[in-house]
Scaffold this active site. Sequence first.
Site, short mmCIF file in Angstrom:
data_model
loop_
_atom_site.label_atom_id
_atom_site.label_comp_id
_atom_site.label_asym_id
_atom_site.label_seq_id
_atom_site.Cartn_x
_atom_site.Cartn_y
_atom_site.Cartn_z
N CYS A 133 0.87 -1.18 0.00
CA CYS A 133 0.00 0.00 0.00
C CYS A 133 0.90 1.23 0.00
O CYS A 133 1.78 1.36 0.87
CB CYS A 133 -0.89 -0.01 1.24
N CYS A 150 -5.21 7.27 -2.55
CA CYS A 150 -4.63 5.95 -2.77
C CYS A 150 -3.26 6.13 -3.41
O CYS A 150 -3.16 6.60 -4.55
CB CYS A 150 -5.53 5.11 -3.67
#
Length: 258
Positions: free
Chosen positions: A69, A207
Amino acid sequence: MVFLRGAICKYSALGNDFLICERRRLPTAERVKKECENGGVDGFIVVKNPGTTPEMVIFNADGSRAETCGNGLRCVAAFCHEKGVNKHKFTIKTDAGEKLAEILNGRPFVCRVELGEAVFSDGKGIREEGLDPVEIEIDGRRVRLFVVDTGVPHAVIFGGDGLYRLAEQISKHESFERGTNVDFADTENGKIRIKTFERGVGWTKACGTGGGAVFAVCRRLGLVGDKSTVFFDGGRLTVETEENKIFITGEVKKEWEK
């Protein structure tokens, strides 16, 4: 709270929020879901050896395990910095390989992390040297998108405002063997704007890997150069390429520790 005997922290990177703790034993999916719901966060990260040779395992809010991530990496870099890692540059081990982290500033905390090489594919795991769009059918509509992996899979859609309601269906479409994050993107004057629906999470304020994925597609299409500013609802990231790898830079905030 048997699992969380040690301190647990909440970090935020552009509104992408994570709970982080230092443990060797991993939580169950049920524990992750409960902690994420209680904390109102996008993911749960377990860090091993934060002051020496950091390793991170990240779980989505639904309890599923993710490969890596981008914003989570930046939060882990901040966590490790606080725990005593004594270098400005160090690597963090993830399920997607080792990623370089570089601390640029302490207060506010700003860091640069590596996402790795952007890999373009046909959605079924077959690597593509070019950049050909993929078409899938959702709810009777043909959706045109680009498939790219920046540590986790992404489907990039340009000018797809009218497709927001189909984001979850796209994310779970049979064309994507591991599921996919879905990025709705627009570009203007070298700047990129993105809204991302993350598999296992839902709509997020930002994101990091999505920023890298859209940047990689835009760069391949000639819409941006080797460096660009990417805007999300939660703020902005600097995204750039160096030696065929993508890096993201931005601020991280520690919300609390208990």
